[in-house]
Design a protein around this motif. Structure first.
Motif, PDB file in Angstrom:
ATOM      1  N   SER B  90       5.104  -5.854  10.739  1.00 11.86           N
ATOM      2  CA  SER B  90       4.086  -6.886   9.922  1.00 11.86           C
ATOM      3  C   SER B  90       2.696  -6.311  10.567  1.00 11.86           C
ATOM      4  O   SER B  90       1.767  -6.674  10.041  1.00 11.86           O
ATOM      5  N   PRO B 103       9.693  -0.692   5.776  1.00  8.58           N
ATOM      6  CA  PRO B 103       9.102  -1.174   4.487  1.00  8.58           C
ATOM      7  C   PRO B 103       7.642  -0.955   4.516  1.00  8.58           C
ATOM      8  O   PRO B 103       6.755  -0.811   5.441  1.00  8.58           O
ATOM      9  N   GLU B 104       7.308  -1.051   2.935  1.00  5.20           N
ATOM     10  CA  GLU B 104       5.625  -1.000   2.791  1.00  5.20           C
ATOM     11  C   GLU B 104       5.147  -2.368   3.096  1.00  5.20           C
ATOM     12  O   GLU B 104       5.954  -3.352   2.768  1.00  5.20           O
ATOM     13  N   PRO B 106       2.324  -4.841   2.685  1.00  5.64           N
ATOM     14  CA  PRO B 106       1.095  -5.279   1.915  1.00  5.64           C
ATOM     15  C   PRO B 106      -0.023  -5.440   2.926  1.00  5.64           C
ATOM     16  O   PRO B 106       0.065  -6.147   4.040  1.00  5.64           O
ATOM     17  N   THR B 113      -1.045 -11.560   9.716  1.00  5.86           N
ATOM     18  CA  THR B 113      -0.265 -11.525  11.037  1.00  5.86           C
ATOM     19  C   THR B 113      -1.559 -11.338  12.393  1.00  5.86           C
ATOM     20  O   THR B 113      -1.301 -12.186  13.124  1.00  5.86           O
ATOM     21  N   GLU B 174      -5.742  -8.857  -1.598  1.00  2.00           N
ATOM     22  CA  GLU B 174      -4.370  -9.224  -2.471  1.00  2.00           C
ATOM     23  C   GLU B 174      -4.936  -9.405  -3.865  1.00  2.00           C
ATOM     24  O   GLU B 174      -4.233  -9.060  -4.676  1.00  2.00           O
ATOM     25  N   PRO B 177      -7.302  -6.073  -6.482  1.00  2.00           N
ATOM     26  CA  PRO B 177      -6.707  -5.202  -7.223  1.00  2.00           C
ATOM     27  C   PRO B 177      -6.030  -5.718  -8.579  1.00  2.00           C
ATOM     28  O   PRO B 177      -5.852  -4.804  -9.350  1.00  2.00           O
ATOM     29  N   TYR B 179      -7.662  -6.827 -10.763  1.00  2.00           N
ATOM     30  CA  TYR B 179      -8.707  -6.804 -11.798  1.00  2.00           C
ATOM     31  C   TYR B 179      -9.163  -5.326 -11.596  1.00  2.00           C
ATOM     32  O   TYR B 179     -10.034  -5.102 -12.510  1.00  2.00           O
ATOM     33  N   GLY B 181      -7.010  -2.681 -11.367  1.00  2.00           N
ATOM     34  CA  GLY B 181      -5.802  -2.166 -11.903  1.00  2.00           C
ATOM     35  C   GLY B 181      -5.366  -0.977 -11.040  1.00  2.00           C
ATOM     36  O   GLY B 181      -4.583   0.051 -11.279  1.00  2.00           O
ATOM     37  N   ARG B 182      -5.847  -0.800  -9.666  1.00  2.00           N
ATOM     38  CA  ARG B 182      -5.410   0.060  -8.735  1.00  2.00           C
ATOM     39  C   ARG B 182      -5.069  -0.749  -7.676  1.00  2.00           C
ATOM     40  O   ARG B 182      -5.314  -1.709  -7.253  1.00  2.00           O
ATOM     41  N   PRO B 183      -4.066  -0.352  -7.187  1.00  2.00           N
ATOM     42  CA  PRO B 183      -3.319  -0.800  -5.526  1.00  2.00           C
ATOM     43  C   PRO B 183      -4.232  -0.689  -4.594  1.00  2.00           C
ATOM     44  O   PRO B 183      -4.732   0.414  -4.490  1.00  2.00           O
ATOM     45  N   TRP B 184      -4.115  -1.732  -3.758  1.00  2.00           N
ATOM     46  CA  TRP B 184      -4.631  -1.433  -2.349  1.00  2.00           C
ATOM     47  C   TRP B 184      -3.665  -1.565  -1.278  1.00  2.00           C
ATOM     48  O   TRP B 184      -3.102  -2.794  -1.047  1.00  2.00           O
ATOM     49  N   LYS B 185      -3.150  -0.454  -0.672  1.00  2.00           N
ATOM     50  CA  LYS B 185      -2.223  -0.402   0.078  1.00  2.00           C
ATOM     51  C   LYS B 185      -2.559  -0.265   1.345  1.00  2.00           C
ATOM     52  O   LYS B 185      -3.598   0.227   1.750  1.00  2.00           O
ATOM     53  N   LYS B 252     -12.303  -5.377 -14.631  1.00  2.00           N
ATOM     54  CA  LYS B 252     -12.331  -6.384 -15.538  1.00  2.00           C
ATOM     55  C   LYS B 252     -13.273  -7.399 -14.636  1.00  2.00           C
ATOM     56  O   LYS B 252     -12.760  -8.162 -13.722  1.00  2.00           O
ATOM     57  N   HIS B 314      -9.542 -17.677  -9.552  1.00  2.00           N
ATOM     58  CA  HIS B 314      -8.373 -16.768  -9.677  1.00  2.00           C
ATOM     59  C   HIS B 314      -7.213 -17.544  -9.944  1.00  2.00           C
ATOM     60  O   HIS B 314      -6.449 -17.610 -10.948  1.00  2.00           O
TER      61      HIS B 314
END
Lengths: 280, 405
Positions: B90, B103-104, B106, B113, B174, B177, B179, B181-185, B252, B314
């Motif tokens: 975490s 694990p991935e 977010p 955390t 969270e 992204p 809006y 269309g791209r991930p924020w990893k 968007k 949102h």
């Protein structure tokens, strides 16, 4: 709810009433420095034994003044305190040129001759900058009240109960107040610095303090103290709680779904957004 | 919503309320005070004294409830995270060590955390403060060290203020992204930045005590270094991340995404102001001037508040299944932006003019402060107008969502 509040109030009242710091073995509270700082003092008339009465202001206008209160029949702290002052003053130098001492009697029975004898007994007679004086009872009352100095006749011992204190005065205002029979050269030098108008950033408070972060030693060095550990405790406690939560938790394996992909596909929060319609 | 009221069985709730009322009506010191005031000064004085005592008690109860609820919530948040991730995962430690098969995580999990641990530190500090104060009041004898108490106050306050902001930033990570269309990893840099924050946000508060010359010099140095080092990784990573996310994306732009993006902007501007103020040489001049409220109003009002408004919009938009009204959204953003930054500009301008804070009336030499305050009021009105439209728009969607359920 109420009974504990009553008990708390009672406890607070009782403990607050016992907060005042008594002087050693007497029950007379020591004067507190903080409320007196920069307070103006009454300009009383003093008799310095030369047959003339002088205004106190004439002394503090000449140079800064260190005032202490004694009585000549004192079998306790008076003469040791005066000797201690003579000693630290000799070490620091400057008496009579940079500052003066004024030793005032608060006992109405004292005479000029007795004050002179006390001066000789303590080795301050003929020393530069030392004055022994008397004042009218009402004037002594005004001055001692103004500097928070309290004294009380004890019939059993035939002595006044009183603390030892030294009031540093510049231009009629209290600059510092030292209490207690022992006076260190470092403390005395600090007082002289303040009387000169220098800024003295740090000096120990008179009252005992619980959980000090730092200790200020007599040699003028600041060192970390045990109280500093208290600042570390919250972080350690938070980490312990976190570790406990993670240790006790029953873990499920992470699901394979990618939250971003989920969101694109329309998850709980964004579900239905594509089909949303505009409100008028 | 209504199920909240059925969590406690009605019989137990009634008994609890009855006991509370009886205990409050039992004569105690407060009743005696109000009665004595009434007897001495008449009915009006008695009523006012009673209300005063009641309000005082209410304030303490409110603060206690807030503290307890926040503590429980933080622990529950950690419990929820712990149900899916180990502590190391975490906090993204596997990104730092290059561990495979992990694990991935977010960013919202990582930041939450870090924030929950920070919040618990702040809340334990509050408990320590209360315990030490009680010990001083009830234990008699020596008082607590004033410097220790001041350190604890600022450790508590600084932590909770920063943690609140971090939760806002977690929301941006969270939601934004959705809006773009791209991930924020999470990656190695993001994990490193937030782990650095976890350590340094605890020691950055020393910058509040620059004027306390009795504080050891090395603590002041730690304060300045921590202020720089705690703000640069997280802020830089998040700001650059947000810009990279938006840059050339098929963005968007809605009221929600715009408010989230403007929130990051406010956080950036206020954060730069904070870093400037945490520099010892500058703080000597700016301390207690209006520069101080200028920077913290920036990252709160135009940072956190906008992030929260964006996040809420949102959610209500999604729950109600309705799109925004473009014209009203546009006006909301214009009014909030112009009003908010106009208001803040008056603070910064006054701070540059050395106008002190916490003055009810300024002397002639500081008349700049009075002028700025008058102009600021006009901007506040503009801001409130924008906020009014927002509340109307978000409120009716919220109402629709509730009715639909």
């Amino acid at each position: 709810m109420k009974p504990p509040i009553h008990s708390l109030i009672l406890l607070v009242t009782l403990t607050l009433s016992s907060q005042a710091q008594p002087s050693a073995n007497t029950g007379i509270p020591r004067p507190e420095e903080a409320p007196l700082l920069y307070q103006s003092l009454p300009d009383i008339a003093v008799d310095l034994g030369d047959g003339h009465k002088r205004a106190l202001s004439s002394l503090w206008q000449q140079r800064p003044l260190l005032v202490t209160f004694v009585f000549t029949r004192c079998a306790g702290v008076c003469s040791p305190f005066l000797r201690a002052l003579r000693s630290v003053s000799a070490d620091a130098r400057g008496a009579g040129t940079d500052y003066d001492f004024l030793v005032l009697s608060f006992d109405t029975r004292d005479t000029t001759n007795e004050m002179s004898a006390l001066s000789q007994f303590t080795g301050t007679s003929g020393q530069n900058g030392w004055h022994f004086g008397l004042a009218a009872p009402e004037d002594i009352e005004r001055l001692t009240r103004a500097v928070g100095f309290k004294y009380q006749w004890n019939a059993a011992s035939q002595q006044f109960d009183h603390p030892a204190s030294l009031v540093a005065i510049r231009e009629g205002k209290v600059i510092r107040l030292l209490t207690g029979g022992a006076i260190s050269p470092a403390r005395f030098r600090e007082v002289l610095s303040e009387l000169r108008g220098d800024f003295v950033p740090i000096y120990p408070a008179v009252a005992d303090t619980r959980f000090r972060c730092f200790e200020f030693s007599a040699d003028g060095v600041l060192r970390p103290s045990w109280g500093l550990l208290i600042l570390v405790y919250p972080a350690l406690m938070a980490l312990s709680l976190t570790a406990a939560v993670f240790l006790l938790a029953r873990r499920r394996p992470v699901e394979p779904e990618n939250p971003i992909a989920e969101r694109r596909a329309g998850t709980s929060l964004s579900k239905g957004m594509g089909a949303a319609h505009e409100l008028p | 919503m209504t199920e909240l009221f059925t969590l406690i069985p009605p019989a137990e709730l009634a008994a609890f309320l009855a006991a509370g009322i009886v205990l409050n009506l039992t004569p105690g010191a407060d009743v005696m005070f109000a009665t004595a005031s009434g007897l001495q000064g008449g009915a009006r004085a008695g009523v006012v004294a009673g209300l005063g005592v009641g309000l005082g008690g209410l304030l303490h109860v409110t603060l206690a409830v807030l503290g307890v609820v926040w503590t429980i919530w933080s622990l529950d948040l950690l419990r929820a995270i712990a149900a899916r991730y180990s502590l190391g995962a975490s906090l993204g430690w596997h990104y730092l060590t290059g561990g495979k098969g992990a694990p991935e995580v977010p960013p919202v999990v990582l930041i939450s955390t870090v924030s929950a641990i920070g919040a618990l530190t702040g809340l334990v500090t509050a408990v320590m403060l209360l315990a030490l104060t009680a010990l001083e009041r009830l234990g008699g004898g020596a008082p607590n060290d004033a410097l220790l108490m001041k350190n604890l106050v600022f450790l508590f306050g600084h932590l909770l203020v920063n943690i609140t902001l971090y939760y806002g930033v977690a929301m941006v990570y969270e939601i934004l992204p959705a809006y773009t269309g791209r991930p924020w990893k999470t990656n190695k840099l993001v994990a490193l930045a937030w782990n650095v924050v976890l350590v340094l946000v605890i020691t950055a508060y020393f910058h509040h005590l620059y004027m306390d010359f009795v504080q050891l010099r090395w603590l002041q140095v730690i304060g300045q270094l921590s202020s720089y080092l705690s703000s640069i990784p997280a802020a830089a990573m998040s700001i650059l991340g947000a810009l990279a996310l938006v840059y050339r994306a098929r963005m968007k732009w809605t009221i929600a995404s715009s408010l989230l993006f403007l929130g990051v902007l406010g956080w950036t501007i206020g954060g730069i102001g904070a870093v400037i103020d945490s520099t010892v040489a500058v703080n000597l001049l700016f301390h207690n001037t209006l520069w101080v409220p200028a920077h913290f109003h920036t990252y709160f009002l135009m940072g956190l508040v906008l992030m929260v408004l964006g996040g809420c919009y949102h959610i209500v938009e999604a729950l109600s299944g309705t799109q925004e009204n473009r014209a009203r959204s546009k006006w909301t953003l214009i009014l909030i932006g112009v009003g908010g930054y106009g208001f803040l500009l008056m603070f910064y301008w006054s701070g540059m003019g050395s106008v002190p804070r916490r003055y009810a009336a300024y002397p002639a030499e500081l008349s700049q402060g009075a002028t700025a305050a008058q102009v600021a009021v006009a901007f506040v009105a503009v801001f409130l107008a924008g906020l009014g439209i927002y509340i109307w728009e978000a409120g009716r969607r919220c109402w629709m969502a509730l009715r639909a359920r």
